[in-house]
Design an enzyme around this catalytic site. Structure first.
Site: not given
Ligand code: URA
Length: 237
Positions: A106
């Site tokens: 993310d």
């Molecule tokens: N899980 C998440 O919620 N976000 C990420 O970036 C990676 C794993």
């Protein structure tokens, strides 16, 4: 090992169009194994080839495998909309080579991100059938409790998932800190699992993929490095 003309070699390494690569060579901006070559038709074996382009050395690589220490506020998507894309953290020739992130983090998640221009490698690494554990450090809004740890280990039901998802391991590291290891790579998985278990993830960092730790690479935030075969071997489940 194959023999290729220097303009093709430069182009294959992402230095630009054939026309641009020819101009670079004719301008004397390219050396091969330490000697300037200004004839773009000159041919070379690609094994053990070091190109110097504008005084920077680049070993010939059929494919590139990279690790990036992703900072917050960078997007992994091909067409980033709110933040700069992770490709902006790499030398320009990697974009020409169509280097892509392997899976996604993310925009606000930091840590280890693999990148490559090897389609089958990206596909194999991202496959749901591939069970490579990924280690995350999550900061939680509410204090971590034993009940939360137990629930994540037992499995939580997420919307759109046919069965509950379990953490492979889950260890409390502080009042608001949790180390969580996941085998799957579902969309927003850590954040959604924490939310489903009644907490909230306020920050997330990925410290390890398979046996490859971010720490072992010695990268600072925003830095990248090539991954060599012995490091890639650590990604095999
Ligand atoms: N899980 C998440 O919620 N976000 C990420 O970036 C990676 C794993």
């Amino acid at each position: 090992m194959s023999k290729l003309s220097l303009d093709r070699i430069l182009q294959s390494q992402g230095f630009g169009t054939r026309k641009y690569c020819r101009a670079l060579i004719e301008d004397g901006d390219v050396a091969v194994n330490g000697a300037v070559v200004d004839n773009y038709k000159a041919t070379f074996d690609t094994g053990n080839l070091v190109l110097t382009v504008f005084d920077e050395d680049w070993r010939y690589r059929e494919h590139v495998y990279l690790a990036l220490y992703k900072p917050a506020d960078y997007e992994c998507s091909r067409k980033p909309s709110h933040h700069p894309g992770v490709l902006t953290l790499l030398p320009e020739q990697f974009e020409w080579r169509d280097v892509q992130p392997v899976g996604r983090l993310d925009h606000d998640t930091t840590g280890l991100l693999l990148m490559s221009d090897d389609g089958p490698f990206i596909h194999a690494q991202s496959s749901p059938k591939r069970h490579v554990p990924k280690v995350y450090q999550a900061t939680t809004a509410e204090p971590v409790t034993q009940a939360l740890v137990d629930e994540l280990l037992a499995g939580v039901q997420l919307h759109d998932e046919p069965a509950p998802l379990k953490a492979l391991s889950c260890v409390q590291r502080g009042e608001h800190q949790l180390e969580i290891v996941l085998e799957q790579g579902k969309y927003h998985q850590v954040k959604r699992m924490l939310a489903a278990a009644g907490n909230h993830c306020s920050a997330l960092h990925r410290s390890q993929i398979g046996g490859l730790t971010l720490e072992s690479l010695g990268l600072e935030e925003g830095e990248w490095c090539f991954l060599e075969p012995e490091q890639l071997a650590l990604l095999v489940p």
